[in-house]
Design a protein around this motif. Structure first.
Motif, PDB file in Angstrom:
ATOM      1  N   ALA A 318     -58.878  74.016  23.908  1.00 54.66           N
ATOM      2  CA  ALA A 318     -58.758  75.405  24.105  1.00 54.66           C
ATOM      3  C   ALA A 318     -60.012  76.156  23.621  1.00 54.66           C
ATOM      4  O   ALA A 318     -60.578  77.004  24.466  1.00 54.66           O
ATOM      5  CB  ALA A 318     -57.643  76.054  23.800  1.00 54.66           C
ATOM      6  N   THR A 321     -62.851  75.266  25.862  1.00 56.28           N
ATOM      7  CA  THR A 321     -62.783  75.767  27.438  1.00 56.28           C
ATOM      8  C   THR A 321     -63.148  77.344  27.309  1.00 56.28           C
ATOM      9  O   THR A 321     -63.989  77.930  28.161  1.00 56.28           O
ATOM     10  CB  THR A 321     -61.218  75.492  27.851  1.00 56.28           C
ATOM     11  N   THR A 322     -62.978  78.153  26.283  1.00 56.50           N
ATOM     12  CA  THR A 322     -63.269  79.216  26.237  1.00 56.50           C
ATOM     13  C   THR A 322     -64.704  79.371  26.035  1.00 56.50           C
ATOM     14  O   THR A 322     -65.215  80.625  26.478  1.00 56.50           O
ATOM     15  CB  THR A 322     -62.416  79.781  24.884  1.00 56.50           C
ATOM     16  N   LEU A 326     -66.887  81.541  28.610  1.00 56.13           N
ATOM     17  CA  LEU A 326     -67.379  82.872  28.176  1.00 56.13           C
ATOM     18  C   LEU A 326     -69.020  82.732  28.200  1.00 56.13           C
ATOM     19  O   LEU A 326     -69.549  83.577  28.999  1.00 56.13           O
ATOM     20  CB  LEU A 326     -67.061  83.146  26.747  1.00 56.13           C
ATOM     21  N   ALA A 385     -60.119  79.199  33.384  1.00 53.43           N
ATOM     22  CA  ALA A 385     -60.286  80.084  32.393  1.00 53.43           C
ATOM     23  C   ALA A 385     -61.498  81.025  33.183  1.00 53.43           C
ATOM     24  O   ALA A 385     -61.353  82.209  32.700  1.00 53.43           O
ATOM     25  CB  ALA A 385     -60.841  79.358  31.212  1.00 53.43           C
ATOM     26  N   LEU A 389     -61.909  85.118  33.371  1.00 52.57           N
ATOM     27  CA  LEU A 389     -62.638  85.759  32.300  1.00 52.57           C
ATOM     28  C   LEU A 389     -63.990  86.438  33.117  1.00 52.57           C
ATOM     29  O   LEU A 389     -64.273  87.606  32.867  1.00 52.57           O
ATOM     30  CB  LEU A 389     -63.442  84.828  31.406  1.00 52.57           C
ATOM     31  N   LEU A 427     -59.267  86.979  27.780  1.00 56.05           N
ATOM     32  CA  LEU A 427     -59.833  85.819  26.887  1.00 56.05           C
ATOM     33  C   LEU A 427     -58.466  85.194  26.261  1.00 56.05           C
ATOM     34  O   LEU A 427     -58.498  83.768  26.140  1.00 56.05           O
ATOM     35  CB  LEU A 427     -60.619  86.632  25.854  1.00 56.05           C
ATOM     36  N   ALA A 430     -56.725  83.080  28.822  1.00 59.51           N
ATOM     37  CA  ALA A 430     -57.467  81.759  29.190  1.00 59.51           C
ATOM     38  C   ALA A 430     -57.346  80.919  28.181  1.00 59.51           C
ATOM     39  O   ALA A 430     -57.237  79.606  28.405  1.00 59.51           O
ATOM     40  CB  ALA A 430     -58.958  82.145  29.543  1.00 59.51           C
ATOM     41  N   THR A 431     -57.518  81.359  26.984  1.00 60.41           N
ATOM     42  CA  THR A 431     -57.356  80.344  25.845  1.00 60.41           C
ATOM     43  C   THR A 431     -55.865  79.872  25.797  1.00 60.41           C
ATOM     44  O   THR A 431     -55.808  78.529  25.573  1.00 60.41           O
ATOM     45  CB  THR A 431     -57.680  80.981  24.423  1.00 60.41           C
ATOM     46  N   CYS A 490     -51.702  82.570  21.888  1.00 60.38           N
ATOM     47  CA  CYS A 490     -53.105  83.070  22.238  1.00 60.38           C
ATOM     48  C   CYS A 490     -53.035  84.317  23.090  1.00 60.38           C
ATOM     49  O   CYS A 490     -53.841  85.141  23.063  1.00 60.38           O
ATOM     50  CB  CYS A 490     -53.788  81.875  22.969  1.00 60.38           C
TER      51      CYS A 490
END
Length: 500
Positions: A318, A321-322, A326, A385, A389, A427, A430-431, A490
């Protein structure tokens, strides 16, 4: 602002998708061609995906229509529940389906009481049933958005003119939305490894991904596995490209966002569709809870180390991925958009096979099972994700870009003071989504892991293979709880004090 990091992320995603494909193609034995069993796997993969998509979307049409035109208590909760199968680990949902439709399931118990022969969930029909269970809610959500996008003023005008709503309003919308929904579900069913692994039922019900797994784990025929991985990539790439091209932008306009007052259709029929779909969704999930509680009271001894490994992999995945999503969202542009959807053309088994071929000459693949699984899961969750975002980052940059430039703010200062506080909600979502998807993955870990580094989904599959169903149900309930807990932490963390 994020050019160099975005290039690095793009190179990493390219390595994990196109790079692993090159490694697979380099090892593939194209001269030998596909055997009869391989062609059978290709036909089974495509045919079950086509049928699953047709059934999922076809059944979703009346369900979505009923939800769009009926107001009732619990409607919002039910629509939210329709997103649960996407977060639910596949192996857990399969266990719930077995509890209902399996040899010792509720359905066969009822058939036995009526003196009727039992039914089997294994084989072609079982794979299709599982895919419909997963994708009917997704298709319903997609089609429901199409219905809700039709301005309520158009329904009022149709009522005034006594015009046919279905032909003038609903059918044009369906022609735009249904093809994209069909291709999305088709793509998901092409890469559904865990369903085929647990419900495939022999050589006649083998997908390409399952054939890849068998070639690596049991036959150690890396050349055949590589050839099959190339075939799988081509099929997925074509489906992903079609889905990207066919998905249409709605042209109705926003309207005034009024609640649509519908007069057409049978109220009884609508509620029957909603009730049947709800039962189909809830009963297997309830059976997981009912049968999992005894397994948690007296749990299998290996469940806790496997759970700890799964949580660790999910957290790392996670986080990666974030960071990647981002970075790409800050960079923006068409090339970034292409990089963001590239993982959709690759499946975890194809990527895992390529990485297996790359690392096998140098180290034992089992030594890298957990970090490789975290990395691949991060890459495969990237499109979801990024979809969450990218619009939020773009909106903040459009609103505050000139101001930050005028104040001389750049780089990390803009990210910390302007962007991050205003994208906390997407955010966190997505996480959490990436963590939940990683918790339930049964792809790469099945190729790489040995007895000492199995994650909870793999441990659960092994318990099911040993017919230790109560212990497997306990592991499944724990897996669901941990997946939802990570997502909630999250998502909740992103929403706390996020109104800025």
């Amino acid at each position: 602002m994020a050019r160099v990091p975005a290039l690095f992320v793009g190179a990493l995603v390219g390595l994990l998708t196109l790079g692993t494909l090159i490694a697979v193609a380099w090892r593939a034995e194209f001269g030998s061609g596909l055997q009869a069993a391989d062609w059978a796997a290709v036909r089974f993969t495509v045919s079950q995906a086509v049928l699953s998509a047709l059934l999922s979307v076809g059944l979703a049409v009346p369900v979505a229509r009923a939800l769009a035109r009926r107001e009732f208590k619990g409607r919002s909760a039910l629509i939210t529940l329709l997103g649960a199968p996407f977060l639910l680990p596949v192996i857990v949902a399969v266990l719930g389906l077995l509890a209902v439709f399996g040899r010792g399931g509720v359905l066969n118990d009822l058939l036995g009481l009526m003196g009727l022969p039992p039914v089997s969930i294994y084989g072609y029909h079982g794979v299709v049933l599982a895919h419909v269970f997963f994708n009917l809610p997704l298709a319903t959500r997609l089609l429901l958005q199409g219905w809700l996008s039709i301005p309520s003023e158009r329904f009022r005008l149709a009522a005034t003119l006594n015009a046919p709503v279905g032909r003038l309003l609903e059918w044009p919308m369906l022609r735009r939305v249904v093809p994209g929904a069909l291709l999305v579900v088709f793509l998901i069913c092409l890469t559904s490894f865990a369903v085929a692994l647990t419900l495939g039922g022999g050589p006649r019900a083998t997908t390409v991904e399952l054939a890849i797994y068998q070639a690596v784990r049991f036959d150690f025929d890396l050349g055949r596995a590589a050839l099959l991985a190339c075939v799988q990539f081509v099929i997925c790439a074509v489906a992903a490209l079609l889905a990207w091209q066919v998905t249409a932008v709605d042209g109705f306009g926003a309207g005034l966002d009024r609640v649509v007052q519908r007069w057409d259709g049978s109220r009884l029929a609508d509620f029957l569709w909603i009730a049947v779909a709800t039962l189909f969704l809830i009963v297997p999930l309830a059976m997981v809870v009912v049968r999992g509680v005894p397994g948690l009271i007296d749990p299998y001894s290996g469940i806790w180390p496997a759970a700890a490994r799964s949580v660790g992999v999910a957290i790392v995945s996670a986080f990666l991925t974030t960071i990647m999503a981002l970075t790409l969202a800050l960079r923006g542009g068409r090339l970034v958009a292409v990089i963001g959807v590239l993982p959709l053309a690759a499946s975890s088994l194809v990527v895992g096979t390529g990485l297996f071929l790359m690392v096998f000459p140098f180290v034992r693949p089992s030594d890298l099972a957990l970090p490789v699984t975290a990395l691949v899961n991060a890459a495969l969750a990237l499109p979801f994700a990024l979809r969450s975002l990218a619009p939020a980052v773009e909106s903040v940059q459009a609103d505050y870009g000139r101001l930050t430039a005028h104040l001389g703010m750049r780089g990390w200062t803009v990210l910390r003071l302007v962007i991050l506080p205003r994208i906390r909600r997407p955010l966190g979502f997505a996480t959490g989504l990436a963590a939940a998807l990683s918790m339930g993955d049964l792809g790469v870990i099945a190729l790489f892991a040995d007895e000492q580094n199995a994650t909870l989904p793999l441990e659960m599959y092994r318990l099911m293979g040993s017919y230790r169903m109560e212990e497997a149900a306990g592991a499944g309930l724990l897996l669901v709880g941990l997946s939802l807990l990570l997502f909630w932490i999250c998502d909740r963390g992103g929403r706390i004090n996020a109104d800025v």
